[in-house]
Design an enzyme around this catalytic site. Sequence first.
Site, PDB file in Angstrom:
ATOM      1  CE  LYS A  22      -1.631   1.494   4.048  1.00 29.70           C
ATOM      2  NZ  LYS A  22      -1.231   2.856   4.412  1.00 29.70           N
ATOM      3  CG  ASN A  23       2.312   2.649   3.503  1.00 25.60           C
ATOM      4  OD1 ASN A  23       1.156   3.018   3.230  1.00 25.60           O
ATOM      5  ND2 ASN A  23       2.683   2.364   4.730  1.00 25.60           N
ATOM      6  CB  CYS A 117      -3.944  10.989  12.516  1.00 27.37           C
ATOM      7  SG  CYS A 117      -3.512   9.251  12.347  1.00 27.37           S
ATOM      8  NE  ARG A 122       0.593  10.107  10.592  1.00 26.89           N
ATOM      9  CZ  ARG A 122       0.175   9.123   9.783  1.00 26.89           C
ATOM     10  NH1 ARG A 122      -0.967   8.529  10.028  1.00 26.89           N
ATOM     11  NH2 ARG A 122       0.888   8.759   8.744  1.00 26.89           N
ATOM     12  CG  ASP A 315       3.354   1.326   9.670  1.00 25.99           C
ATOM     13  OD1 ASP A 315       3.602   1.621   8.493  1.00 25.99           O
ATOM     14  OD2 ASP A 315       3.027   2.164  10.523  1.00 25.99           O
TER      15      ASP A 315
END
Length: 428
Positions: A22-23, A117, A122, A315
């Site tokens: 995804k990233n 978030c 962030r 993550d």
Amino acid sequence: MDAFLIRGPSRLAGTVRASGAKNAALPAAAAALLTDEPVVLENVPGVADVRTMGVLLSGLGVRVEAEDAGRLAMRADAVTSTEAPYDLVRTMRASILVLGPLLARFGEARISLPGGCAIGVRPVDLHVAAMQAMGARIAVEKGYIHAHVSRVSAAAGRLSGAEIAFPQPTVTGTENVLLAATLARGRTTLRNAALEPEIADLAELLRAMGAQIEGAGTPTIVVDGVERLTGTGGRPHVVIPDRIEAGTYLAAGAITGGDVTVAGARPGDLTAFLDALRRAGVEVAAEDGGVRVRSEGPLRATDVRTAPHPGFPTDLQAQFLALMTQARGTSRIVETIFENRFLHAAELVRLGADVKLDGHTAVVRGPSTLEGAPVTASDLRASAALVLAGLAARGETRVRRIYHLDRGYSGMEGRLRSLGASIDRISG
Ligand code: EPZ
């Protein structure tokens, strides 16, 4: 709203294939804005965030076609807007990745500030400062970043190469500078760049489009701007495998005392995580073009501290914390990247885990016997941790708000079922 109903405990065994990252797919899609020629990506994961990026790009006037599974074809030959609206940006912070390419190619961008978030404040101040260093004029008003390259100060409205040094590595900040610098006038040198594998993957795509980039994947990246970029021509860019998704399934194998292989996962992208698994007593092997874990004996308490790549990935912190609830002894999990990334802890305690928070440290005592209960996901990776705990818990665990999970995992329930889990998606 969907939920997962998990019946445990289960022992997972078998092989799943890693999806595309995804990233890596998100910045690669944003790169389509840099040229009027077709850009085609393959191995794109079928996750909600990629769909959101597609909607965002379509809103700018980019033609976006999600063809066969995993293939995304885009063409920015008739861009009609340079605005990323609040309604989209608030659902996906990575929308900020259109700032650099819009400024670089069109000399203007209006991007909603991402807003709050769950895992931390962030800010995007480093993105803004980098674009200003490249000659953009930026004002933040009414919740939007208004950016333009004046046709007076910067020759013909083009960004200018610059010396940029990040006070701390930022992944999407590095990607935004990379994207912007490809079409800037002159040389950009970025110091203290992020080293995540997704950065090198983006650079590979941009080089295939004609960009001149050296040093991606190292702390210092040098980009010599060019007049224009091509598309991917006859060679679609294949997105790298998702190391975080892979780590999640490997942790699922470990927490259930199982034997799981993630085919296609790259061990080199997961060094710190795999080392931590080994320290916890999990058998780890690079096998069949992927990674295999086996966890038969008791798990050992293990300390980890998150850090930018190649350190322990933030993550995978939640998933590792869930694993440590089943380990003998006391583990200390230190989160250094985001200031509020332990929302999963209280939910794990609802399942019977022993987790105490002390500032940026979670102190986990184990092993604890987990008992199924309803729990609620707060963010993408926290939801993965709750699923893992549900697989190890006795009885039924209902994980609510799995829309968080769908943002970054495609077909999780099917993959877990193929490994022997009892899991259903229910509305609830
Ligand atoms: C990327 O987010 C990932 N997202 C995140 O993954 C990941 O957690 C994070 O990198 C760290 O690895 C994508 O790639 C789309 P950062 P990003 O900028 O780029 C501070 C997931 O689960 N900072 O590297 O937003 C920031 O607050 C997601 O898939 C500033 O202060 O993260 C943080 O403390 C969640 N100012 C630190 O830097 C800025 O302008 C690192 O953040 C930018 C960042």
